[in-house]
Write an enzyme that holds these catalytic residues in place. Structure first.
Site, mmCIF file in Angstrom:
data_model
loop_
_atom_site.group_PDB
_atom_site.id
_atom_site.type_symbol
_atom_site.label_atom_id
_atom_site.label_comp_id
_atom_site.label_asym_id
_atom_site.label_seq_id
_atom_site.Cartn_x
_atom_site.Cartn_y
_atom_site.Cartn_z
ATOM 1 N N ASP A 236 24.948 43.825 28.639
ATOM 2 C CA ASP A 236 25.361 42.197 28.468
ATOM 3 C C ASP A 236 24.615 41.302 27.285
ATOM 4 O OD1 ASP A 236 27.225 42.133 30.155
ATOM 5 O OD2 ASP A 236 25.969 41.121 31.719
ATOM 6 N N ARG B 31 25.706 45.670 44.127
ATOM 7 C CA ARG B 31 24.416 45.366 42.437
ATOM 8 C C ARG B 31 22.788 45.796 43.065
ATOM 9 N NH1 ARG B 31 26.803 43.252 38.274
ATOM 10 N NH2 ARG B 31 24.489 43.236 36.877
ATOM 11 N N TYR C 247 37.423 45.691 47.722
ATOM 12 C CA TYR C 247 36.906 47.150 47.679
ATOM 13 C C TYR C 247 35.793 47.095 48.924
ATOM 14 C CZ TYR C 247 34.309 45.263 44.042
ATOM 15 O OH TYR C 247 32.732 44.962 43.129
#
Length: 411
Positions: free
Chosen positions: A312, A114, A223
């Site tokens: 969001d 992120r 991942y």
């Protein structure tokens, strides 16, 4: 400048929130020729969290913004998604990523920290003209008189603009004033997250692909991030949220997680056990209580007057389709497109953004909810899930309606 006079000239855009959605919307608006002022309550830019996945629908937009090289410098690009049974360890199905995604959708499938995606957006924003970033300044409220929107920053500072973008996240104060609706709802899911140095893991546990382990009332996603140097691991289980549910980040005890993983296969338990010694952070596991809202029901939930919601703040979603960041980036691109519609007034532009976005966002929210139910299923439903993935494979795992989207649907 008033909303009417802005029809024929550049807009003054105010952005609340400095996360991925806020910075992406500021960048897109600046690229569209707007003057941008961004307000972030934190004293410095920082992105909490761990890894995220970006499908071709999002990376296509980043490439269009000239960020393809910057993305390649920090992301990983797995060659496949492998779905495995968390109990037996057996492979259920495989979806090619890598060259397959590039060939089918014209853009790659990326996995990234992120902080890395946020950082490349911040650096791109800094290169734009007429952008002012204001850190340590929270929006206390706003007023919209139909001609201009005025925000109050801190105790008394008032700033006027043509548009206010509420990109201030799940617990958005802009949304609360605009819609006065209920707070986000707890989903009943808890996410344990860890970032591991691949070099510190036994070689058999290292991986360059996305792996989804599906179990009973839990699933695990792993991942690579940081060009493959680190591994992001997320364990999602069902349980009651901690008392301070609004906080993203809670300490988590490895022993609690080990108990939850007791009935899973040996390779998965070994990965979880290896986390403390390979962790990038002082504490291997952090805990998040997952919250969302019901799927968007109408365009008016995303735009009213001179105020729009994005990411969001508009449509928080569960992580079971890996599209939270992707939808925010799509929103930013769609909003920038709408802002350039000089033939109509500003409220109409914002409404067109909302009309183009709300149904797609609702569909992604709904699909994410459904995926969570499938991922965590038990009994006959679980058996049916596993058989379907085995027989259909990539035909079931690929999502063409999602990945082929450009971020803007004209209305």
């Amino acid at each position: 400048m008033t909303a009417q006079s802005a029809v024929m000239s550049a807009l003054d855009v105010l952005v609340a929130g400095g996360g991925i959605g806020g910075v992406a919307s500021a960048l897109a608006a600046a690229r569209a020729g707007c003057a941008v002022r961004l307000y972030e309550r934190a004293p410095m830019f920082s992105e909490v969290g761990a890894g995220i996945q970006l499908g071709p629908n999002a990376t296509r937009i980043l490439q269009a913004w000239g960020l393809g090289d910057a993305l390649r410098a920090v992301a990983a690009f797995p060659e496949r998604l492998c779905v495995r049974n968390a109990s037996s360890g057996g492979t259920l199905g495989v979806l090619p990523l890598g060259k397959h995604m590039q060939a089918c959708y014209g853009a790659p499938y990326a996995t990234i920290h992120r902080a890395d995606i946020h950082g490349l957006l911040v650096r791109a924003l800094a290169q734009q003209a007429d952008v002012h970033v204001n850190l340590g300044q929270a929006l206390a409220g706003f007023s919209d008189d139909g001609r201009a929107v005025t925000v109050t920053v801190g105790q008394s500072t008032r700033v006027e603009g043509d548009v206010l973008i509420g990109a201030d996240g799940l617990w958005s104060s802009v949304r609360q004033q605009l819609l006065a609706d209920e707070p986000p709802r707890m989903t009943g899911y808890l996410a344990y997250r860890a970032l591991l140095r691949q070099s510190a893991l036994p070689e058999r546990l290292r991986s360059t692909e996305v792996t989804a382990w599906l179990g009973r009332r839990l699933h695990v996603i792993q991942y690579p991030v940081r060009c493959g140097e680190w591994m992001n691991v997320v364990v999602i289980v069902q349980g009651a949220p901690p008392e301070d549910a609004q906080s993203w980040d809670h300490g988590a005890h490895a022993e609690d997680l080990q108990r939850v993983m007791g009935n899973t296969c040996a390779p998965l338990r070994e990965l979880i056990s290896a986390a403390p010694d390979a962790s990038v952070n002082e504490y291997a596991w952090r805990l998040w209580a997952l919250a969302d809202r019901a799927p968007v029901e109408q365009a008016e939930q995303m735009a009213r007057g001179l105020v729009v919601l994005l990411g969001d703040a508009a449509h928080p979603m569960r992580p079971f389709l890996a599209q939270g960041a992707g939808m925010a980036i799509e929103d930013a691109a769609g909003l920038a497109h709408a802002l350039t519609m000089d033939a109509v007034d500003v409220p109409t532009r914002l409404r067109r953004y909302a009309l183009a976005r709300w149904q797609r966002c609702a569909r992604v929210q709904s699909r994410s909810i459904r995926n969570g139910q499938i991922f965590h299923s038990t009994g006959l439903v679980r058996l049916g899930r596993d058989m379907s993935i085995k027989f259909l494979g990539a035909r079931l795992l690929d999502v063409p309606w999602l990945y082929s989207h450009s971020g803007w649907t004209p209305r």
